[in-house]
Design an enzyme around this catalytic site. Sequence first.
Site, mmCIF file in Angstrom:
data_model
loop_
_atom_site.group_PDB
_atom_site.id
_atom_site.type_symbol
_atom_site.label_atom_id
_atom_site.label_comp_id
_atom_site.label_asym_id
_atom_site.label_seq_id
_atom_site.Cartn_x
_atom_site.Cartn_y
_atom_site.Cartn_z
ATOM 1 C CG HIS A 183 -67.254 -55.028 67.695
ATOM 2 N ND1 HIS A 183 -67.154 -53.801 68.325
ATOM 3 C CD2 HIS A 183 -68.194 -55.724 68.386
ATOM 4 C CE1 HIS A 183 -67.985 -53.767 69.364
ATOM 5 N NE2 HIS A 183 -68.629 -54.928 69.427
ATOM 6 C CG HIS A 208 -73.059 -55.098 67.440
ATOM 7 N ND1 HIS A 208 -74.034 -55.350 68.385
ATOM 8 C CD2 HIS A 208 -71.911 -54.927 68.134
ATOM 9 C CE1 HIS A 208 -73.505 -55.309 69.587
ATOM 10 N NE2 HIS A 208 -72.205 -55.067 69.470
ATOM 11 C CG ASP A 266 -67.589 -48.689 68.474
ATOM 12 O OD1 ASP A 266 -68.080 -49.835 68.603
ATOM 13 O OD2 ASP A 266 -67.498 -47.871 69.427
ATOM 14 C CD GLN A 313 -74.989 -58.947 72.611
ATOM 15 O OE1 GLN A 313 -74.924 -60.109 73.015
ATOM 16 N NE2 GLN A 313 -75.806 -58.569 71.645
#
Length: 119
Positions: free
Chosen positions: A107, A105, A35, A99
């Site tokens: 995390h 996705h 990230d 979001q």
Amino acid sequence: MAGEPQSDCLFCKIVVGEVPATIVRETDTTVAFRDINPQAPTHVLVIPKAHHRDAAALAAADPVLAADVLREAGEVAAQEKTDTTGYRIIFNTGTGAGQTVFHAHAHVLGGRGFEWPPG
Ligand code: AMP
Ligand code: ZN
């Protein structure tokens, strides 16, 4: 159409290399990358290569692919050595839950303690 690349999607661009990312794992169906704004010592995003807007839509359209994402989340945790101390897998779903990128996705967060309930 569900699963098709979207020209305006940031994570579809990461899948094809149009936007750079620090990739930590890749399979035929998934990509895992760090990230850009990490919230923990380990903060990796695992995405399906196919475009689906969120985790529930992904699971409804392609349950095998949804399982690929979950399995890879576990592999990331093991690779980052957070699997023994504990880690979080989070799918923010909808703007109210935080979001911001509408390509499913997971995390994967680890390397620090976590509170419950989450913020
Ligand atoms: P969410 O807010 O759950 O949709 O998660 C989107 C995540 O994507 C955020 O944690 C962002 O920091 C992350 N992000 C945005 N742009 C990039 C990028 N170019 N490379 C890696 N991560 C990104
Ligand atoms: Zn996409």
